[in-house]
Design a protein around this motif. Structure first.
Motif, mmCIF file in Angstrom:
data_model
loop_
_atom_site.group_PDB
_atom_site.id
_atom_site.type_symbol
_atom_site.label_atom_id
_atom_site.label_comp_id
_atom_site.label_asym_id
_atom_site.label_seq_id
_atom_site.Cartn_x
_atom_site.Cartn_y
_atom_site.Cartn_z
ATOM 1 N N MET A 3 25.958 25.988 41.694
ATOM 2 C CA MET A 3 25.881 27.446 41.740
ATOM 3 C C MET A 3 26.063 28.031 40.337
ATOM 4 O O MET A 3 26.930 27.601 39.593
ATOM 5 N N PRO A 4 25.240 29.025 39.973
ATOM 6 C CA PRO A 4 25.466 29.716 38.704
ATOM 7 C C PRO A 4 26.804 30.435 38.728
ATOM 8 O O PRO A 4 27.249 30.922 39.761
ATOM 9 N N GLY A 5 27.473 30.518 37.570
ATOM 10 C CA GLY A 5 28.742 31.228 37.510
ATOM 11 C C GLY A 5 29.798 30.634 38.409
ATOM 12 O O GLY A 5 30.359 31.305 39.264
ATOM 13 N N SER A 6 30.099 29.352 38.240
ATOM 14 C CA SER A 6 31.022 28.645 39.129
ATOM 15 C C SER A 6 32.385 29.305 39.167
ATOM 16 O O SER A 6 32.929 29.753 38.147
ATOM 17 N N ILE A 7 32.959 29.341 40.372
ATOM 18 C CA ILE A 7 34.316 29.863 40.553
ATOM 19 C C ILE A 7 35.364 28.859 40.107
ATOM 20 O O ILE A 7 36.513 29.211 39.855
ATOM 21 N N LEU A 8 34.970 27.598 39.999
ATOM 22 C CA LEU A 8 35.925 26.559 39.631
ATOM 23 C C LEU A 8 36.406 26.776 38.198
ATOM 24 O O LEU A 8 35.626 27.078 37.306
ATOM 25 N N GLY A 9 37.701 26.598 38.008
ATOM 26 C CA GLY A 9 38.295 26.811 36.700
ATOM 27 C C GLY A 9 38.857 28.202 36.507
ATOM 28 O O GLY A 9 39.429 28.498 35.456
ATOM 29 N N THR A 10 38.725 29.073 37.499
ATOM 30 C CA THR A 10 39.251 30.433 37.397
ATOM 31 C C THR A 10 40.527 30.572 38.227
ATOM 32 O O THR A 10 40.739 29.839 39.192
ATOM 33 N N ALA A 11 41.357 31.539 37.863
ATOM 34 C CA ALA A 11 42.613 31.789 38.563
ATOM 35 C C ALA A 11 42.340 32.633 39.801
ATOM 36 O O ALA A 11 42.064 33.828 39.699
ATOM 37 N N VAL A 12 42.394 32.004 40.959
ATOM 38 C CA VAL A 12 42.146 32.674 42.230
ATOM 39 C C VAL A 12 43.458 32.755 43.002
ATOM 40 O O VAL A 12 44.148 31.751 43.177
ATOM 41 N N VAL A 13 43.794 33.942 43.480
ATOM 42 C CA VAL A 13 45.037 34.146 44.227
ATOM 43 C C VAL A 13 44.970 33.379 45.545
ATOM 44 O O VAL A 13 43.928 33.314 46.201
ATOM 45 N N ARG A 14 46.099 32.830 45.948
ATOM 46 C CA ARG A 14 46.152 31.999 47.153
ATOM 47 C C ARG A 14 45.839 32.805 48.408
ATOM 48 O O ARG A 14 46.421 33.871 48.632
ATOM 49 N N VAL A 15 44.948 32.255 49.213
ATOM 50 C CA VAL A 15 44.597 32.925 50.470
ATOM 51 C C VAL A 15 45.665 32.710 51.538
ATOM 52 O O VAL A 15 45.687 33.422 52.544
ATOM 53 N N GLU A 16 46.546 31.738 51.349
ATOM 54 C CA GLU A 16 47.581 31.434 52.338
ATOM 55 C C GLU A 16 48.734 32.439 52.325
ATOM 56 O O GLU A 16 49.465 32.580 53.309
ATOM 57 N N ASP A 17 48.934 33.111 51.208
ATOM 58 C CA ASP A 17 50.173 33.841 50.999
ATOM 59 C C ASP A 17 50.404 35.039 51.925
ATOM 60 O O ASP A 17 51.554 35.279 52.316
ATOM 61 N N PRO A 18 49.390 35.834 52.276
ATOM 62 C CA PRO A 18 49.684 36.997 53.133
ATOM 63 C C PRO A 18 50.418 36.633 54.425
ATOM 64 O O PRO A 18 51.381 37.319 54.798
ATOM 65 N N ASP A 19 50.011 35.565 55.114
ATOM 66 C CA ASP A 19 50.699 35.172 56.350
ATOM 67 C C ASP A 19 52.151 34.801 56.075
ATOM 68 O O ASP A 19 53.055 35.133 56.857
ATOM 69 N N LEU A 20 52.389 34.116 54.970
ATOM 70 C CA LEU A 20 53.748 33.697 54.654
ATOM 71 C C LEU A 20 54.612 34.883 54.237
ATOM 72 O O LEU A 20 55.778 34.988 54.624
ATOM 73 N N LEU A 21 54.046 35.791 53.485
ATOM 74 C CA LEU A 21 54.819 36.919 52.969
ATOM 75 C C LEU A 21 55.104 37.968 54.034
ATOM 76 O O LEU A 21 56.104 38.693 53.956
ATOM 77 N N THR A 22 54.247 38.076 55.017
ATOM 78 C CA THR A 22 54.417 39.102 56.045
ATOM 79 C C THR A 22 55.052 38.569 57.319
ATOM 80 O O THR A 22 55.242 39.316 58.283
ATOM 81 N N GLY A 23 55.380 37.272 57.344
ATOM 82 C CA GLY A 23 56.046 36.719 58.513
ATOM 83 C C GLY A 23 55.123 36.365 59.660
ATOM 84 O O GLY A 23 55.592 36.078 60.769
ATOM 85 N N ARG A 24 53.824 36.361 59.419
ATOM 86 C CA ARG A 24 52.888 35.993 60.489
ATOM 87 C C ARG A 24 52.802 34.485 60.680
ATOM 88 O O ARG A 24 52.315 34.010 61.701
ATOM 89 N N ALA A 25 53.256 33.723 59.691
ATOM 90 C CA ALA A 25 53.183 32.268 59.776
ATOM 91 C C ALA A 25 54.183 31.749 60.808
ATOM 92 O O ALA A 25 55.323 32.217 60.871
ATOM 93 N N ASN A 26 53.759 30.789 61.615
ATOM 94 C CA ASN A 26 54.618 30.199 62.640
ATOM 95 C C ASN A 26 55.063 28.803 62.226
ATOM 96 O O ASN A 26 54.230 27.948 61.885
ATOM 97 N N PHE A 27 56.354 28.580 62.271
ATOM 98 C CA PHE A 27 56.937 27.266 62.048
ATOM 99 C C PHE A 27 57.341 26.689 63.412
ATOM 100 O O PHE A 27 57.236 27.363 64.437
ATOM 101 N N VAL A 28 57.793 25.452 63.439
ATOM 102 C CA VAL A 28 58.080 24.796 64.715
ATOM 103 C C VAL A 28 59.044 25.624 65.560
ATOM 104 O O VAL A 28 58.838 25.814 66.765
#
Length: 794
Positions: A1-26
């Motif tokens: 792909m032109p203009g590869s996203i690899l090598g750039t600083a991308v914010v974690r997509v996992e964090d909103p669930d963890l930060l807002t308490g939507r993530a479920n643990f055992v």
């Protein structure tokens, strides 16, 4: 792909669930009718179990059942690997207890409170025996035996490297005895498991929700241990609150929980408390290292002799094998060392079984090397930086096979050190140190340097991934790794976005469910990006090839003429108006009853070897022994970097844990095996307030072993920071004559060293190793083979 996203600083997509308490643990899972488990644990380190009286507990309100070992009839527990089959562990103790925290019985009750109350009512008659706590003393001929049938507390032993005198021809030999102390793993979420027995309607007779690094490993071990078809077991790891090597597979308590659920035919749940975690979850590190380094007068290394005592804890925990495996294979480090002799003896002790902690045997190797190199530099009056430069392997040496048989893929060790020194302002720091010493300042400056290389993706290097194009034009990734904070969803979505042009917010991520993902090695040994990432690349490329064929049919063109457009569509080269969306191509695949999907198993031919250099700057209060970490500079090379933000996060977390071991953390027992640091009031766990903002940088030396050029990064920060900080503390006191302080460099230890230096009573850095090393070359019946230890990938 032109203009590869690899090598750039991308914010974690996992964090909103963890930060807002939507993530479920055992413990968050809503399981109808679940029973709560509590274990009755031994308060003594070594004793025969005469009887277990459970009558009063069984009669208490809310109690459904109380079980001892004979009530469940479970087979012996086997952890990640068996260090010595003669040191067998029952899931619930039978004839003996062998550490404080050894489980003797289990309560199943309608509420957690009822289970805890009932555990207090179980009466166990113990006939106490003398314990063996210190691993060196446990190896003495007259030490109390843990397994009488074994006839010794030596669970394993080995010799490797040269049989000759590796120090012959040296002008100077420096020697040191170093303790790499036992520490607790301390994940934010302790161990947790919920077991639901019975048919789930999808062919599974047993569903297990567990906080683990390796869901497929748990399923396979349950199948092997209980004789159940693996396809009838579903293991799911929901969100996992950290692991750091402490959750590599099936725990003894997990096996008991499954046994209770199957016996009662009811769901059960066990959530470990923090104090319970500190005595029950396997500990890390735990080595005593006897190190001898021979050098010429100009600092050139001639040879290295190592004799290592490993602590396996009770039941020969697999962590004892780390001395035989990772510590041995990384014994040469970043240096040209012509000859190495390596001997190790592993002891069983009446302490919590040993396992892995971030780095798992590699930090121990780096620590001993960086300490002995600093001692040699001091002895030879050479700057520690120059000492390292004179002995570094060079970029032209790679691939390089060490004298212990480890083959490094790529490296430029001096470049990393130069960058760390440049950023730190090394010459200016030394000038400031001289000024403080001349003024006689109360707060003296210490500067520590370390250079390291480590092994990642060791053992069998393969991993599974699949990519499916969904009917809405998005993609679903399935991987056999199991993230618990590393950022896999972000990394793998970036790869799909790069290869297929699908926006990251249209990429769904599936992991950690053996029903959804057919196979996988889990997460450990910093393996995930280099193995699973390349598997995602392989699957995505297969999907693209199939999509080009479908697009060619739809556009009546040659597949070779189908290209990806800048906006992520498929078109005939030179005819952008013909472009087809992924949704359209996926619909064509569905019409043909052939979903647009592909699986790929990536196998890497060999491990990779990240490396780096760290500089630590500390202040030491010479009146009180207090140490303050002022700066920490880390230059870590993990090959090609796909997301600098994720790499920096791993560096920061790793550095914090390495600094913590160097300055604060240690798990301590008294002479009777009673834990003295079994809660957070006593165990030296730092907070962010004790740490500066780390200065993290990178060099990039791609590996030739995979298409991404990626190596691991998850453990590098720990491996580099620990010796740098220890060296900094000792360097700060070197003008007084202090040559070594064992970790943790606590205020009491530092103050004692200052006092002894001023009084001229500093203890020697060396003493002769115990006589057990006279027989390590005779390893008949002495536990696991070295080759098996090499494959530990945590």
């Amino acid at each position: 792909m032109p203009g590869s996203i690899l090598g750039t600083a991308v914010v974690r997509v996992e964090d909103p669930d963890l930060l807002t308490g939507r993530a479920n643990f055992v413990d968050d899972l809503p399981i109808s009718g679940v029973l709560h488990l509590t274990f009755v644990r031994s308060p003594v380190a070594h004793a025969r179990v005469r009887s277990v009286d459970m009558a009063d507990a069984r009669a208490m309100p809310g109690v459904v059942a109380v079980f001892a070992a004979e009530d469940l009839g479970l087979p012996p527990y086997q952890g990640l690997m068996v260090l010595n089959p003669a040191c067998e562990r029952q899931p619930l103790a039978t004839d003996k207890v062998r550490f404080v925290g050894d489980a003797v019985a289990v309560i199943a009750a309608e509420s957690r409170a009822a289970a805890i109350d009932a555990a207090e009512a179980v009466v166990v008659d113990y006939d106490e025996l003398p314990p063996a706590i210190d691993p060196e003393r446990a190896l003495a001929p007259d030490a109390p035996l843990q397994f009488e049938a074994l006839g010794t507390n030596r669970a394993a032993a080995m010799h490797a490297g040269s049989d000759d005198d590796v120090l012959a021809g040296s002008d100077v030999v420096v020697r040191g005895r170093f303790e790499n102390q036992r520490i607790a793993v301390m994940p934010m979420e302790a161990s947790a498991i919920a077991v639901v027995p019975g048919d789930d309607g999808n062919g599974h007779d047993l569903t297990v929700y567990v906080s683990t690094q390796m869901p497929h490993g748990v399923a396979n071990k349950l199948s092997e241990t209980l004789g159940l078809p693996v396809e009838t077991i579903r293991v799911i790891a929901p969100h996992v609150g950290g692991a750091f090597g402490g959750k590599p597979g099936l725990a003894a308590e997990h096996l008991v929980a499954v046994g209770v659920a199957r016996h009662l035919g009811r769901p059960v749940k066990w959530i470990e408390t923090r104090s319970e975690n500190l005595v029950a979850m396997p500990h890390g590190r735990g080595q005593v290292q006897y190190v001898e380094l021979g050098c010429k007068h100009d600092g050139t290394i001639v040879g290295l002799r190592l004799r290592i005592v490993g602590d396996a804890g009770a039941y020969a925990g697999f962590g004892g094998a780390l001395a035989l495996g990772p510590t041995r294979i990384m014994a040469q480090g970043v240096y040209r060392i012509p000859a190495i002799s390596f001997d190790a003896a592993v002891a069983v002790t009446n302490t919590t079984p040993m396992g892995a902690f971030r780095g798992a045997g590699r930090p121990e190797a780096a620590a001993l090397l960086e300490r002995i190199v600093d001692l040699a530099a001091d002895e030879l009056d050479i700057d520690p930086v120059d000492m390292r430069r004179r002995n570094f392997l060079q970029p032209s040496d790679f691939p390089f096979t060490t004298v212990v048989g480890t083959t490094y893929d790529s490296g430029d060790y001096e470049a990393a050190l130069n960058e760390a020194l440049r950023h730190a302002g090394y010459d200016e720091l030394r000038a400031e140190q001289r000024q403080r010493r001349m003024r006689g300042d109360r707060w003296q400056l210490g500067i520590g340097v370390s250079a390291y290389v480590e092994v990642t993706a060791g053992g069998a290097g393969s991993e599974f991934a699949s990519v499916t194009i969904d009917t809405d034009g998005g993609a679903t990734i399935r991987v056999g790794t199991s993230a618990h904070g590393q950022g896999h969803a972000t990394s793998f979505a970036m790869i799909v976005a790069d290869r297929l042009g699908i926006a990251m917010d249209q990429v769904r991520f599936v992991q950690s469910d053996t029903s959804e993902v057919p196979r996988g090695g889990g997460t450990g040994g910093s393996r995930s990006l280099q193995l699973a990432g390349n598997a995602v690349v392989g699957a995505a490329d297969l999907v693209l090839e199939r999509a080009r064929q479908l697009a060619a049919q739809l556009l009546e063109a040659n597949p070779d003429d189908i290209v990806m457009t800048d906006d992520g569509r498929l078109a005939v080269a030179g005819v952008p108006a013909s472009a087809l969306s992924w949704e359209r191509v996926a619909a064509a695949a569905a019409d043909a009853n052939e979903p647009l999907a592909a699986e790929f198993d990536f196998r890497q031919e060999g491990a990779t070897f990240p490396f780096g250099a760290h500089v630590a700057v500390v202040e030491i209060d010479v009146d009180t022994g207090a140490v303050r970490l002022l700066r920490h500079i880390a230059v870590d090379d993990c090959g090609r970097i796909l997301n600098p933000l994720l790499v920096a996060g791993q560096q920061h977390g790793g550095i914090a844990q390495g600094v913590a071991q160097a300055l604060w953390e240690q798990y301590v027992y008294d002479e009777q095996g009673n834990p003295l640091t079994s809660n957070l009031a006593d165990y030296g766990m730092p907070s962010a307030a004790e740490l500066p903002s780390f200065e993290t940088l990178n060099t990039e030396t791609p590996t030739p072993l995979n298409g991404l050029g990626a190596k691991g990064i998850g453990e590098s920060g720990t491996i580099g920071s620990m010796p740098a900080v220890q060296n900094a503390v000792i360097d700060g006191l070197s003008y007084l004559g202090v040559r070594h302080i064992d970790m943790p460099c606590s205020p009491q230890r530092v103050w004692s060293a200052i006092r002894d230096a001023r009084a001229g009573t500093l203890p020697p850095v060396w003493r002769e190793p115990p006589p057990v090393f006279n027989s390590t070359r005779d390893t008949a019946g002495a536990g696991v083979a070295a080759e098996a230890a090499d494959d530990i990938d945590i």
